[in-house]
Design a protein around this motif. Sequence first.
Motif, PDB file in Angstrom:
ATOM      1  N   LEU A  67       0.807  -1.211   0.000  1.00 22.75           N
ATOM      2  CA  LEU A  67       0.000   0.000   0.000  1.00 22.75           C
ATOM      3  C   LEU A  67       0.849   1.273   0.000  1.00 22.75           C
ATOM      4  O   LEU A  67       0.397   2.315  -0.472  1.00 22.75           O
ATOM      5  N   PHE A  68       2.054   1.171   0.572  1.00 21.57           N
ATOM      6  CA  PHE A  68       2.934   2.333   0.652  1.00 21.57           C
ATOM      7  C   PHE A  68       4.334   1.972   0.184  1.00 21.57           C
ATOM      8  O   PHE A  68       4.810   0.850   0.407  1.00 21.57           O
ATOM      9  N   ASP A  69       4.977   2.927  -0.482  1.00 18.52           N
ATOM     10  CA  ASP A  69       6.415   2.870  -0.697  1.00 18.52           C
ATOM     11  C   ASP A  69       7.064   3.648   0.442  1.00 18.52           C
ATOM     12  O   ASP A  69       6.736   4.831   0.650  1.00 18.52           O
ATOM     13  N   ARG A  70       7.937   2.995   1.179  1.00 19.28           N
ATOM     14  CA  ARG A  70       8.565   3.636   2.332  1.00 19.28           C
ATOM     15  C   ARG A  70      10.044   3.823   2.063  1.00 19.28           C
ATOM     16  O   ARG A  70      10.706   2.947   1.518  1.00 19.28           O
ATOM     17  N   SER A  71      10.552   4.965   2.467  1.00 18.69           N
ATOM     18  CA  SER A  71      11.997   5.198   2.450  1.00 18.69           C
ATOM     19  C   SER A  71      12.332   5.999   3.691  1.00 18.69           C
ATOM     20  O   SER A  71      11.448   6.403   4.463  1.00 18.69           O
ATOM     21  N   SER A  72      13.606   6.227   3.925  1.00 14.10           N
ATOM     22  CA  SER A  72      14.011   7.007   5.100  1.00 14.10           C
ATOM     23  C   SER A  72      13.604   8.463   4.951  1.00 14.10           C
ATOM     24  O   SER A  72      13.580   9.210   5.922  1.00 14.10           O
ATOM     25  N   ARG A  73      13.261   8.871   3.734  1.00  9.12           N
ATOM     26  CA  ARG A  73      12.977  10.290   3.494  1.00  9.12           C
ATOM     27  C   ARG A  73      11.489  10.578   3.335  1.00  9.12           C
ATOM     28  O   ARG A  73      11.031  11.661   3.650  1.00  9.12           O
ATOM     29  N   ARG A  74      10.721   9.605   2.835  1.00  9.10           N
ATOM     30  CA  ARG A  74       9.307   9.908   2.638  1.00  9.10           C
ATOM     31  C   ARG A  74       8.480   8.626   2.531  1.00  9.10           C
ATOM     32  O   ARG A  74       9.001   7.536   2.334  1.00  9.10           O
ATOM     33  N   VAL A  75       7.167   8.812   2.669  1.00  6.65           N
ATOM     34  CA  VAL A  75       6.199   7.735   2.507  1.00  6.65           C
ATOM     35  C   VAL A  75       5.215   8.174   1.431  1.00  6.65           C
ATOM     36  O   VAL A  75       4.751   9.320   1.435  1.00  6.65           O
ATOM     37  N   ARG A  76       4.916   7.278   0.493  1.00  3.28           N
ATOM     38  CA  ARG A  76       3.928   7.625  -0.528  1.00  3.28           C
ATOM     39  C   ARG A  76       3.087   6.403  -0.866  1.00  3.28           C
ATOM     40  O   ARG A  76       3.516   5.256  -0.699  1.00  3.28           O
ATOM     41  N   LEU A  77       1.892   6.646  -1.359  1.00  2.00           N
ATOM     42  CA  LEU A  77       0.991   5.571  -1.746  1.00  2.00           C
ATOM     43  C   LEU A  77       1.471   4.894  -3.028  1.00  2.00           C
ATOM     44  O   LEU A  77       1.949   5.564  -3.953  1.00  2.00           O
ATOM     45  N   THR A  78       1.318   3.595  -3.084  1.00  2.00           N
ATOM     46  CA  THR A  78       1.520   2.866  -4.330  1.00  2.00           C
ATOM     47  C   THR A  78       0.265   2.999  -5.187  1.00  2.00           C
ATOM     48  O   THR A  78      -0.764   3.540  -4.746  1.00  2.00           O
TER      49      THR A  78
END
Length: 287
Positions: A47-58
């Motif tokens: 449901l989400f792409d996660r990184s150390s810098r941001r979260v966004r919806l797939t």
Amino acid sequence: MELRALRYFVTVADELHFGRAAERLHIAQPAVSRQIAGLERELGVRLFDRSSRRVRLTEAGDRVLDVAREALAAADRVRVAARERAGVMRIGTGAGGQFTARLERGIDALREQAPGFDVVLVDLPVAARLNALRQGEIDLALARGVRSAPGLRVLPSWSESVFAVVSARHPAAGRAAVGLAELADGPLRTSQDHDPSVVTALRDAGLQGRPAHRRGTVHDTIVEVGSDQRSWTVLPADQAAEIRSTRVRVIPLEPQMTITGSVVVSTDLPCACAAAHVAAFGDAVAG
């Protein structure tokens, strides 16, 4: 699929930040992450792409979001319809008449806006009271000294003075105010019905040791204090105002001690309803 997981998902999607979502939900961030991970496993998509810098919806998250909002809105409509049909408001409160006057005022105020409901009062210890609210077994709770509660909205609604209660024969009985240090030589009596926030406030004020007694009801404690010129207890203003015994005296503490009272509601209660509850049961300063 649990509605809780959908609610957590929608909140993270709104914030695009797991930490802010956790703050908004009044729960710990790992709990949010676990719910989202469980939902992803159940749906078989990320449901989400996660990184150390941001979260966004797939892309899948975008598709699920609108449907999740619709499902939550439908669930809210079901709850509202059920409550309207039942015509009952279940209020969690403490034993021993902890909120008697406040409950009476608040219920009257709510009935001015919506006269056609009945009230059921549910006496529970604080922890059980909050858990019953989480489980949907009650509709709102009154509580003193609760700063936060996972999965619930804690709405500070009033500030209440704490009073000493002593025997009419106590050396301080005729005083306009009394300090804790002057009372500490005698045994502090409390009961199983005492609001724990009051005892916590005493500890925060520097009173050492545990209460000498902790059994029976608040009424029993008042009788015991009235029969012993050395012992004492403390009560919040709402309860102190209910004392009718001529064998005790209620004395303000010096310096003044206050505790915060809150209306606690579920996170899915509409904001307008929550505000109405705070207006009904709260006040600027009690005591």
